[in-house]
Write a protein that holds these residues in place. Sequence first.
Motif, PDB file in Angstrom:
ATOM      1  N   ARG A 156       0.874  -1.209   0.061  1.00 42.22           N
ATOM      2  CA  ARG A 156      -0.023   0.108   0.057  1.00 42.22           C
ATOM      3  C   ARG A 156       0.678   1.184  -0.199  1.00 42.22           C
ATOM      4  NH1 ARG A 156      -4.630  -1.921  -1.880  1.00 42.22           N
ATOM      5  NH2 ARG A 156      -5.137  -3.764  -0.891  1.00 42.22           N
ATOM      6  N   HIS A 157       2.183   1.084  -0.199  1.00 46.59           N
ATOM      7  CA  HIS A 157       3.034   2.367  -0.252  1.00 46.59           C
ATOM      8  C   HIS A 157       2.929   3.047  -1.591  1.00 46.59           C
ATOM      9  CE1 HIS A 157       5.029   0.249   3.290  1.00 46.59           C
ATOM     10  NE2 HIS A 157       4.890   1.521   3.577  1.00 46.59           N
ATOM     11  N   TYR A 158       2.258   2.367  -2.425  1.00 49.52           N
ATOM     12  CA  TYR A 158       2.181   2.835  -4.019  1.00 49.52           C
ATOM     13  C   TYR A 158       0.692   3.082  -4.216  1.00 49.52           C
ATOM     14  CZ  TYR A 158       6.756   1.034  -3.342  1.00 49.52           C
ATOM     15  OH  TYR A 158       8.027   0.864  -2.853  1.00 49.52           O
ATOM     16  N   GLY A 159       0.539   4.049  -5.039  1.00 47.73           N
ATOM     17  CA  GLY A 159      -1.178   4.337  -5.560  1.00 47.73           C
ATOM     18  C   GLY A 159      -2.028   4.389  -4.648  1.00 47.73           C
ATOM     19  N   SER A 160      -3.451   4.400  -5.308  1.00 45.40           N
ATOM     20  CA  SER A 160      -4.521   4.545  -4.398  1.00 45.40           C
ATOM     21  C   SER A 160      -4.869   3.238  -3.913  1.00 45.40           C
ATOM     22  CB  SER A 160      -5.702   4.984  -5.428  1.00 45.40           C
ATOM     23  OG  SER A 160      -5.862   4.102  -6.246  1.00 45.40           O
ATOM     24  N   VAL A 161      -5.757   3.125  -2.850  1.00 46.17           N
ATOM     25  CA  VAL A 161      -5.822   1.766  -2.240  1.00 46.17           C
ATOM     26  C   VAL A 161      -6.640   0.866  -3.036  1.00 46.17           C
ATOM     27  CG1 VAL A 161      -8.119   2.211  -1.372  1.00 46.17           C
ATOM     28  CG2 VAL A 161      -6.697   1.005  -0.035  1.00 46.17           C
ATOM     29  N   ASN A 162      -7.401   1.147  -4.067  1.00 38.21           N
ATOM     30  CA  ASN A 162      -7.849  -0.174  -4.978  1.00 38.21           C
ATOM     31  C   ASN A 162      -6.892  -0.611  -5.931  1.00 38.21           C
ATOM     32  OD1 ASN A 162      -8.379   2.733  -5.852  1.00 38.21           O
ATOM     33  ND2 ASN A 162      -9.116   1.659  -7.525  1.00 38.21           N
ATOM     34  N   ARG A 219       0.287   6.134 -13.345  1.00 37.10           N
ATOM     35  CA  ARG A 219       0.934   6.936 -12.484  1.00 37.10           C
ATOM     36  C   ARG A 219       0.828   6.647 -11.101  1.00 37.10           C
ATOM     37  NH1 ARG A 219       3.368  12.192 -12.570  1.00 37.10           N
ATOM     38  NH2 ARG A 219       3.354  13.225 -10.119  1.00 37.10           N
ATOM     39  N   LEU A 220       1.946   6.366 -10.288  1.00 32.04           N
ATOM     40  CA  LEU A 220       1.644   5.776  -8.909  1.00 32.04           C
ATOM     41  C   LEU A 220       2.610   6.777  -7.800  1.00 32.04           C
ATOM     42  CD1 LEU A 220       2.711   1.936  -9.648  1.00 32.04           C
ATOM     43  CD2 LEU A 220       0.611   2.754  -8.906  1.00 32.04           C
ATOM     44  N   LYS A 221       1.561   7.442  -6.996  1.00 29.49           N
ATOM     45  CA  LYS A 221       2.096   7.959  -6.265  1.00 29.49           C
ATOM     46  C   LYS A 221       2.707   7.213  -4.874  1.00 29.49           C
ATOM     47  CE  LYS A 221       0.626  11.474  -2.749  1.00 29.49           C
ATOM     48  NZ  LYS A 221      -0.511  12.271  -2.076  1.00 29.49           N
ATOM     49  N   VAL A 222       3.882   7.559  -4.280  1.00 30.98           N
ATOM     50  CA  VAL A 222       4.444   6.936  -3.155  1.00 30.98           C
ATOM     51  C   VAL A 222       3.698   7.733  -1.941  1.00 30.98           C
ATOM     52  CG1 VAL A 222       6.406   6.303  -1.800  1.00 30.98           C
ATOM     53  CG2 VAL A 222       6.785   6.704  -4.276  1.00 30.98           C
ATOM     54  N   ASN A 223       2.972   6.688  -1.178  1.00 31.46           N
ATOM     55  CA  ASN A 223       2.426   7.070   0.111  1.00 31.46           C
ATOM     56  C   ASN A 223       3.189   6.918   1.195  1.00 31.46           C
ATOM     57  OD1 ASN A 223      -0.203   7.050  -1.140  1.00 31.46           O
ATOM     58  ND2 ASN A 223      -0.013   4.757  -1.417  1.00 31.46           N
ATOM     59  N   GLY A 224       3.597   7.904   1.703  1.00 31.05           N
ATOM     60  CA  GLY A 224       4.608   8.192   2.967  1.00 31.05           C
ATOM     61  C   GLY A 224       5.796   8.116   2.712  1.00 31.05           C
ATOM     62  N   GLY A 225       6.772   7.925   3.629  1.00 35.38           N
ATOM     63  CA  GLY A 225       8.196   7.985   3.346  1.00 35.38           C
ATOM     64  C   GLY A 225       8.844   6.757   2.730  1.00 35.38           C
ATOM     65  N   ASP A 226       7.985   5.443   3.216  1.00 35.81           N
ATOM     66  CA  ASP A 226       9.075   4.332   2.971  1.00 35.81           C
ATOM     67  C   ASP A 226       8.759   3.972   1.431  1.00 35.81           C
ATOM     68  OD1 ASP A 226       9.745   4.098   5.299  1.00 35.81           O
ATOM     69  OD2 ASP A 226       8.058   3.016   5.914  1.00 35.81           O
ATOM     70  N   GLY A 249      11.718  -0.192  -3.830  1.00 32.79           N
ATOM     71  CA  GLY A 249      12.709   0.519  -4.543  1.00 32.79           C
ATOM     72  C   GLY A 249      12.470   1.078  -5.926  1.00 32.79           C
ATOM     73  N   LEU A 250      11.001   1.679  -5.769  1.00 35.52           N
ATOM     74  CA  LEU A 250      10.357   1.977  -7.181  1.00 35.52           C
ATOM     75  C   LEU A 250      10.740   3.593  -7.094  1.00 35.52           C
ATOM     76  CD1 LEU A 250       7.187  -0.191  -7.379  1.00 35.52           C
ATOM     77  CD2 LEU A 250       9.317  -0.459  -8.310  1.00 35.52           C
ATOM     78  N   ASP A 251      11.091   4.251  -6.509  1.00 30.67           N
ATOM     79  CA  ASP A 251      11.291   5.642  -6.575  1.00 30.67           C
ATOM     80  C   ASP A 251      12.775   5.836  -6.004  1.00 30.67           C
ATOM     81  OD1 ASP A 251      10.762   8.336  -6.386  1.00 30.67           O
ATOM     82  OD2 ASP A 251       9.771   8.613  -4.380  1.00 30.67           O
ATOM     83  N   ARG A 252      13.457   5.662  -6.858  1.00 36.17           N
ATOM     84  CA  ARG A 252      15.136   6.030  -6.609  1.00 36.17           C
ATOM     85  C   ARG A 252      15.504   7.335  -6.525  1.00 36.17           C
ATOM     86  NH1 ARG A 252      18.128   2.182 -10.753  1.00 36.17           N
ATOM     87  NH2 ARG A 252      19.889   2.724  -9.542  1.00 36.17           N
ATOM     88  N   ASP A 253      14.734   8.010  -7.199  1.00 36.72           N
ATOM     89  CA  ASP A 253      14.904   9.606  -7.236  1.00 36.72           C
ATOM     90  C   ASP A 253      14.370  10.307  -6.065  1.00 36.72           C
ATOM     91  OD1 ASP A 253      12.497  10.001  -8.123  1.00 36.72           O
ATOM     92  OD2 ASP A 253      13.018  10.610  -9.922  1.00 36.72           O
ATOM     93  N   ARG A 254      13.431   9.939  -5.434  1.00 33.12           N
ATOM     94  CA  ARG A 254      12.822  10.262  -4.211  1.00 33.12           C
ATOM     95  C   ARG A 254      11.809  11.503  -4.443  1.00 33.12           C
ATOM     96  NH1 ARG A 254      12.705   6.604  -0.572  1.00 33.12           N
ATOM     97  NH2 ARG A 254      12.628   8.097   1.156  1.00 33.12           N
ATOM     98  N   ASP A 255      11.164  11.330  -5.571  1.00 31.86           N
ATOM     99  CA  ASP A 255      10.482  12.470  -5.978  1.00 31.86           C
ATOM    100  C   ASP A 255       9.015  12.581  -5.449  1.00 31.86           C
ATOM    101  OD1 ASP A 255       9.620  10.722  -7.903  1.00 31.86           O
ATOM    102  OD2 ASP A 255       9.910  12.099  -9.693  1.00 31.86           O
ATOM    103  N   GLY A 256       8.809  11.289  -4.708  1.00 33.57           N
ATOM    104  CA  GLY A 256       7.555  10.890  -4.362  1.00 33.57           C
ATOM    105  C   GLY A 256       6.314  10.195  -5.574  1.00 33.57           C
ATOM    106  N   ALA A 303       6.383   6.934  -8.102  1.00 28.61           N
ATOM    107  CA  ALA A 303       7.315   5.760  -8.311  1.00 28.61           C
ATOM    108  C   ALA A 303       7.253   5.389  -9.952  1.00 28.61           C
ATOM    109  CB  ALA A 303       6.412   4.432  -7.861  1.00 28.61           C
ATOM    110  N   CYS A 304       8.301   4.808 -10.314  1.00 27.82           N
ATOM    111  CA  CYS A 304       8.677   4.568 -11.805  1.00 27.82           C
ATOM    112  C   CYS A 304       8.677   5.950 -12.847  1.00 27.82           C
ATOM    113  CB  CYS A 304       7.555   3.496 -12.151  1.00 27.82           C
ATOM    114  SG  CYS A 304       7.616   1.917 -11.253  1.00 27.82           S
TER     115      CYS A 304
END
Length: 799
Positions: free
Chosen positions: A736-742, A771-778, A782-789, A791-792
Amino acid sequence: MNTRRRRTALAGVGALTAGLILTSPQHAEAANLVQNPGFETAGTDDMPACWEKSGWGDNDFTFQTVADAHLGTKAMKVTLTRRTEGDRKALITESAACAPAVSVGKQYDLGLWYRTTTPDANITVFRHDATAGWQYWTDLKTLDMASAWTKATVRTPEVPAGTDRITWGVSVYGTGSATTDDYTMDQVPDVVPPAQCTGTSTQCADGSWSVLPTQNPVRSMHSVVLNNGKVLLIAGSGNSEANFNAGTFTSAVYDPAKGTYKVVPTPKDMFCAGHVQLQDGRVLVMSGNKAYPVAGGHGYEGFKDSYVFDPKTETYSRTNDLNDGHWYPSATELGNGDVISFGGLREDSTGSVTAELWSDKDKQWQPLWKVNQTWSYWGLYPAMILMQDGRLFYTGSHVFGNNIPGTGSAVYDYGANTVTQIPGLQNKDERDQSASVLLPPAQDQKVLTLGGGNIDSNPDANRLTDVIDLKQANPAYVAGPQLPQGTVDLGNGKIAETGKQGKMYVSAVLLPDGKVLETGGALHNRADPVYESSIYDPGGNTFDPVAADPQARGYHSSAFLLPDGRVMATGDNPGNGTWNHNVSIYTPPYLYKGTRPTITSVINQEWKYGDTQRITVDRPVAKAELIRPAAVTHSSDPNQRFVDLPLSVSGNNVDLNVTNNPNLAPPGWYMLFAVDANGVPSVAKWVHLTGPAALSAKAASPHVHSFADSLSGKVTGPGKKKTSQKVGPAVSGCDRHYGSVNVCVPTVFPPQVRRTAAARCGWLRQNHYGRLKVNGGDDPLGLDRDRDGTACGKGDVRR
């Protein structure tokens, strides 16, 4: 429920040599296959020639040859003066000299004259398997009480493969007596309609699929065939967080006759609830989704609410609450009309160890103190099938991840409150969203489990099937034939499956010709749809590949039998959060084999256990059965069953003999099919099998057999009382660290995907995740290597 029954069988006696010659006059027809049918020729051990004593259990009994005969000078009287369990019966001797020879695939008319002082008497048949020897076959007819000599006739089902002889007689399983005389047995002449192919050669061999022009208006994942022929499609929020937040909960009622949908107001989020049809035709819906998971916090939560859907008003009404929350619970109707439920997630996202019991009499869930508890966690949607003695068989089919500890299947005895492990299930921790069915007919007590995977480890789903015969004293699963392979879409179009690739998210549907359609599925966790369908033949233990559904049918899909004999398939909810609203209809090969028989009348729609019910048909039929309408979700419908109705035939009038055991056919509404010798079924008529009021003091009691009575697996009783079982928040296999809950980004990617950001992101892109938003700081994958929030993104996949 009944407690465990132990076998104390009386061995058959009086077996005769092959050179026996019967010299006394007989009173049966020349074609009669029964030797010494009137008991006139003396034998050994105080029994007439070619007859033996048989039976089992704790009872006091006598066998007597009496002079009060129907014809001639002798008749057989079996009396029980005391009974705790079991039965006694005079059987045709189990020997080559006496037991009538039979031909595989043929049917036989059995007849006898009788007088009884008990309603608890039944015509019972045993068969000789060329490999396994003598074994119980089936009960055919409950005898009405009769003080004067009365004729009883009944037709056997088709003789199963491997059978060369049968024996039969009248089982007495209540205090009182049955006196019988003048037995007859004749082979039924073949009446096979001409085989006419009314479609193309491919349609006649494999059936055909069509996609309906009107889409399902709701994201339904629960499908219930109602007793008016319509279909209830429950979505709740439909696995949509936006719908949940908006309070938009939906159901629809589909009318196959008109091809129309009616969207029905739905009071709660019944997404991933449990459901079962009550004996009055209403649908009991238990629990559902209280909350979607939060990244780094709680997982899914199940609420305690429960509702009943009324097909007449097409509305929901609330019942009393469950004792606990149960997101993904089981639901099994018992022989007395009660419902038992296990498993699921509680209101705090932990696993529920609370068993729940719905009282049909009280029309409410029972308080905790009235329900036997083992304090066991059975997992999510554990498939619990009612056995003929009231115990429950957990097949090993479940949802999400690993199976329960131990062998992965078990027998649960509610009365004794014990769980006994059953061996033999292959790869028990890779049977996630496999399918299990009680094979036709229910009287045979065989269960098929097929396919499955594991969303946690996410291997290729398997081709495994397992079959268990619950009639055996110490039953165990044995490996069945592997599922046929089809094509799989890994994101670049369909390719042939290879190696051990099979499927999870399997749908299995009982067909009126006595076979099973398996269809749909996917290779991995909410990804890679598999296009393959086949028909399983229980008699031959074989799969026959047929036409495949052209639509993807993976997670949140269902397939089920319609009253017209076709199969409807709905849904598909891949990990990218989309939904397949297209509906497919399968026309099986039997509907391309010429004109269908017609049930022209049903004398009485209200049926009771042990009844003989008359129908009329427009031409000869080979069999008839009751099929319980579907209530299916997530590959699970443990109440699905096909109950054989032995025939007594007089021209176009057919008397159907209804089982007297409610555990074989729990009370409720059923589809009644008549089937000709080519396997072509009629359109179903609806009949209502009622209980437990039907089991009055004057009615026959259930004829329960001593099956599965010597289990050798590990037995456990109630464990230490506890509140719940700890369950991880990623129980659904989604990170659940990626995208909306569904959206379900898998915690483990399929095995062919390398463990690099580029490979994982390529797979997500190929499967249309967007498009997958990263939820939280975790960022555990390893899909957000550039740490811009996000993924991919471009910066995440640069080498």
